[in-house]
Scaffold this active site. Structure first.
Site, PDB file in Angstrom:
ATOM      1  N   ASP A  32       0.852  -1.170   0.000  1.00 14.10           N
ATOM      2  CA  ASP A  32       0.000   0.000   0.000  1.00 14.10           C
ATOM      3  C   ASP A  32       0.905   1.242   0.000  1.00 14.10           C
ATOM      4  OD1 ASP A  32      -2.325   1.633   0.425  1.00 14.10           O
ATOM      5  OD2 ASP A  32      -1.843   1.675   2.560  1.00 14.10           O
TER       6      ASP A  32
ATOM      7  N   ASP B 277      -0.297   5.050   1.073  1.00 14.70           N
ATOM      8  CA  ASP B 277      -0.545   5.978   2.179  1.00 14.70           C
ATOM      9  C   ASP B 277      -0.427   5.265   3.522  1.00 14.70           C
ATOM     10  OD1 ASP B 277      -2.646   8.580   0.924  1.00 14.70           O
ATOM     11  OD2 ASP B 277      -1.473   7.167  -0.230  1.00 14.70           O
TER      12      ASP B 277
END
Length: 303
Positions: free
Chosen positions: A99, A101
């Site tokens: 991922d 963020d």
């Protein structure tokens, strides 16, 4: 052929007493320790126990779950122990997907953008609920992006300049790539931020949502299909297949509910300083600010 595993312990420090507790937990669950070694890395220490226990035979499927649960209760708060399949550790080429963020980078980009629109508090509240899995991700994304309508396109460059990589991110990517592995990032955030970052870091694959822009301003809409949890898992499978890497040699790293599907699809799902529900579902946890702990979990040795 039966599956074999190794136990990988890691933390800011690992005392002899901690290691003794880990050994006891392993042997109490029927494992034999074939070998043991210590490693020191920037910011953390690790110990790798190669297990002689042959798992996943017949009705023993719960043994791995019970062992992981027992190991989660051992050692200091800043230390963790993961049980990692040797199919991953010994794979000649591995695929790591993460991922963006609050994983690859320290911030939530949409909150940085919202600060320019005066909606940061509202957006942060919705983001937290979405990452805990309390809201549908696509619906929450549309709601948050709508608050950005009218912002000039120039804010994207301003926000991009403020991005801070997570500690260890560059080391993780550089060492994995140098050893011949494949590294990808997939994000519920925005391509306008991820694309230059992916180029800078030399990522093999990258995907994120596209913010719609007209006449030099954000419209408050996302162009195309939202990159949600299902899309993340889909691209793990697609990209690893394109790279010729088996599912048994894949690692997925994330922090929120939107990452759960790709973590389940991977041979090893890793929760990085994650929400409680994500930690509970993960195969391994990194509760340190060091993303490069994933190098040890994947058995990647720098060349």
């Amino acid at each position: 052929m039966p599956s074999t595993y190794s136990a990988v312990s890691y933390g800011q420090s690992l005392s002899p007493a901690d290691l003794a507790q880990i050994r006891a937990a392993l042997t109490n669950h029927g494992c034999t320790i074939a070998s043991e070694r210590r490693e020191t890395h920037p910011g953390f220490a690790a110990a790798i126990f190669e297990l002689g226990w042959l798992a996943m035979n017949g009705g023993d499927a719960n043994r791995l779950v019970l062992l992981r649960q027992a190991l989660s209760e051992v050692g200091p708060l800043e230390a963790s122990t993961a049980v990692v399949p040797d199919s991953l550790l010994r794979a000649p080429r591995k695929f790591i997907i993460m991922d963006v963020d609050s994983t690859l980078i320290q911030q939530e980009v949409i909150e940085l953008l919202a600060s320019h629109a005066g909606t940061e508090a509202e957006v942060a509240k919705v983001t937290e609920a979405a990452m805990r899995g309390e809201l549908d991700f696509a619906q929450s994304l549309h709601h948050r992006v709508a608050t950005l309508a009218g912002l000039p396109e120039s804010v994207l460059a301003e926000v991009g300049a403020k991005i801070k990589l997570s500690i260890g991110a560059e080391r993780l990517i550089a060492q994995a790539k140098a050893a011949g592995h494949v590294v990808a990032a997939v994000s519920g955030g925005f391509a306008q931020i991820l694309a230059p970052l992916a180029q800078q870091l030399g990522l093999d694959y990258a995907l994120a949502n596209e913010l719609e822009i007209r006449d030099g301003r954000l419209t408050g809409k996302v162009a195309g299909t939202v990159v949600d949890r299902a899309a993340k898992a889909e691209h793990l499978r697609k990209w690893s297949a394109e790279a010729g890497i088996a599912a048994e040699a894949t690692v997925a790293i994330g922090d929120g509910a939107n990452d759960l599907d790709m973590m389940e699809a991977a041979a090893l799902g890793v929760a990085f300083n994650a929400k409680p529900a994500v930690r509970a579902a993960a195969d391994a946890q990194i509760n340190l600010p060091n993303l490069d702990v994933a190098l040890v979990l994947a058995g990647i040795v720098a060349t």
